[in-house]
Design a protein around this motif. Structure first.
Motif, mmCIF file in Angstrom:
data_model
loop_
_atom_site.group_PDB
_atom_site.id
_atom_site.type_symbol
_atom_site.label_atom_id
_atom_site.label_comp_id
_atom_site.label_asym_id
_atom_site.label_seq_id
_atom_site.Cartn_x
_atom_site.Cartn_y
_atom_site.Cartn_z
ATOM 1 N N ARG A 148 -39.010 -18.514 74.452
ATOM 2 C CA ARG A 148 -38.261 -18.872 75.344
ATOM 3 C C ARG A 148 -38.093 -18.039 76.513
ATOM 4 N NH1 ARG A 148 -32.688 -19.222 73.083
ATOM 5 N NH2 ARG A 148 -32.265 -17.219 73.739
ATOM 6 N N PHE A 149 -38.593 -18.813 77.555
ATOM 7 C CA PHE A 149 -38.412 -18.087 78.949
ATOM 8 C C PHE A 149 -37.104 -18.122 79.551
ATOM 9 C CE2 PHE A 149 -42.464 -16.958 81.176
ATOM 10 C CZ PHE A 149 -43.403 -17.357 80.555
ATOM 11 N N GLU A 150 -36.544 -17.274 80.075
ATOM 12 C CA GLU A 150 -35.185 -17.361 80.706
ATOM 13 C C GLU A 150 -35.422 -16.880 82.204
ATOM 14 O OE1 GLU A 150 -32.323 -16.429 76.888
ATOM 15 O OE2 GLU A 150 -32.240 -14.948 78.406
ATOM 16 N N VAL A 151 -35.401 -17.547 83.185
ATOM 17 C CA VAL A 151 -35.502 -17.608 84.493
ATOM 18 C C VAL A 151 -34.445 -17.401 85.691
ATOM 19 C CG1 VAL A 151 -37.171 -18.249 86.601
ATOM 20 C CG2 VAL A 151 -37.975 -18.510 84.091
ATOM 21 N N ARG A 152 -34.528 -16.462 86.277
ATOM 22 C CA ARG A 152 -33.243 -16.426 87.125
ATOM 23 C C ARG A 152 -33.754 -15.719 88.482
ATOM 24 N NH1 ARG A 152 -30.096 -11.500 87.254
ATOM 25 N NH2 ARG A 152 -30.675 -10.257 85.515
ATOM 26 N N SER A 153 -32.637 -15.601 89.358
ATOM 27 C CA SER A 153 -33.125 -15.092 90.760
ATOM 28 C C SER A 153 -31.979 -14.067 90.834
ATOM 29 C CB SER A 153 -33.247 -15.945 91.962
ATOM 30 O OG SER A 153 -33.009 -15.465 93.001
ATOM 31 N N ALA A 154 -32.461 -12.933 91.607
ATOM 32 C CA ALA A 154 -31.621 -11.834 91.987
ATOM 33 C C ALA A 154 -30.923 -12.106 93.607
ATOM 34 C CB ALA A 154 -32.171 -10.418 91.893
ATOM 35 N N LEU A 192 -40.913 -20.089 89.501
ATOM 36 C CA LEU A 192 -42.142 -19.309 88.634
ATOM 37 C C LEU A 192 -43.079 -20.417 88.448
ATOM 38 C CD1 LEU A 192 -43.353 -17.032 87.137
ATOM 39 C CD2 LEU A 192 -41.867 -17.680 85.295
ATOM 40 N N TYR A 193 -44.350 -20.243 88.817
ATOM 41 C CA TYR A 193 -45.133 -21.449 88.782
ATOM 42 C C TYR A 193 -46.611 -21.014 88.042
ATOM 43 C CZ TYR A 193 -48.565 -25.126 90.318
ATOM 44 O OH TYR A 193 -49.349 -26.085 90.592
ATOM 45 N N TYR A 228 -46.991 -25.973 84.731
ATOM 46 C CA TYR A 228 -45.704 -25.816 84.606
ATOM 47 C C TYR A 228 -44.971 -25.026 85.913
ATOM 48 C CZ TYR A 228 -41.147 -26.104 81.957
ATOM 49 O OH TYR A 228 -39.849 -26.599 81.942
ATOM 50 N N LYS A 229 -43.650 -25.336 86.062
ATOM 51 C CA LYS A 229 -42.944 -24.721 87.147
ATOM 52 C C LYS A 229 -41.497 -24.665 86.767
ATOM 53 C CE LYS A 229 -42.253 -27.001 91.213
ATOM 54 N NZ LYS A 229 -42.347 -27.068 92.579
ATOM 55 N N MET A 230 -40.861 -23.538 87.061
ATOM 56 C CA MET A 230 -39.270 -23.453 86.799
ATOM 57 C C MET A 230 -38.599 -22.624 87.795
ATOM 58 S SD MET A 230 -36.691 -23.859 84.813
ATOM 59 C CE MET A 230 -37.270 -24.551 83.343
ATOM 60 N N LYS A 265 -32.107 -20.232 83.786
ATOM 61 C CA LYS A 265 -32.844 -21.624 83.416
ATOM 62 C C LYS A 265 -33.655 -21.208 82.225
ATOM 63 C CE LYS A 265 -32.697 -24.415 87.480
ATOM 64 N NZ LYS A 265 -32.949 -25.753 87.395
ATOM 65 N N LYS A 266 -33.819 -22.248 81.369
ATOM 66 C CA LYS A 266 -34.484 -21.712 80.090
ATOM 67 C C LYS A 266 -35.764 -22.921 79.745
ATOM 68 C CE LYS A 266 -30.543 -19.439 78.257
ATOM 69 N NZ LYS A 266 -29.383 -19.551 77.503
ATOM 70 N N PHE A 267 -36.562 -22.458 79.269
ATOM 71 C CA PHE A 267 -37.555 -23.467 78.623
ATOM 72 C C PHE A 267 -38.256 -22.907 77.521
ATOM 73 C CE2 PHE A 267 -41.759 -22.237 80.332
ATOM 74 C CZ PHE A 267 -41.579 -21.239 81.237
#
Ligand SMILES: [Cu+2]
Length: 138
Positions: free
Chosen positions: A53-59, A65-66, A72-74, A82-84
């Motif tokens: 599981r990817f957990e993607v966020r920004s500071a 993220l591509y 795929y891009k998140m 965000k999760k995928f």
């Protein structure tokens, strides 16, 4: 899809990606993180054949993220995680980049993604721990 045993938490900021591996069933020894030197491209390891599981966020601002090879891009959105989930299939090295224009250093927001065997993956996490790269990346 089986329940995720591995989590990678990716944080975008101007202008780099931070890569964290939180504690979990696939990482029972505790949270560790990658440490790329200033200006170096960070590496993210993934175990072949296991659910991740990817957990993607920004500071700070919007990033995305591509990974062209994954088609795929998140988006990395401030204040949102965000999760995928997916199962890495083919051992190898893949290029990741930022797909959201995020400022002057945008083109430097690259990442190397390495899909390795589960044994190599666990060895890598143990090595990060041995190097003292524990907890989430500051
Ligand atoms: Cu960007």
């Amino acid at each position: 899809m089986p329940a995720p045993v591995n989590v990678v938490a990716v944080v975008g900021s101007q202008w780099q990606w931070a890569v964290n591996y939180p504690e979990g069933p696939g990482n029972p020894e505790g949270a560790v993180h990658e440490a790329a030197a200033d200006g170096a491209v960070p590496v993210l390891y993934l175990p072949q054949g296991e659910t991740v599981r990817f957990e993607v966020r920004s500071a700070d601002v919007l990033h995305s993220l591509y990974v062209p090879s994954f088609l795929y891009k998140m988006d990395a959105v401030p204040g949102v995680t965000k999760k995928f989930e997916f199962v890495p299939q083919v051992v190898g090295e893949y290029e990741g980049r930022c797909a959201e224009l995020c400022g002057t250093g945008h083109s430097e927001m690259r990442m190397v993604i390495k899909i390795v065997t589960p044994e190599e993956y666990r060895r890598h996490l143990a090595q990060l721990k041995a190097q003292g790269q524990t907890g989430a990346k500051p």
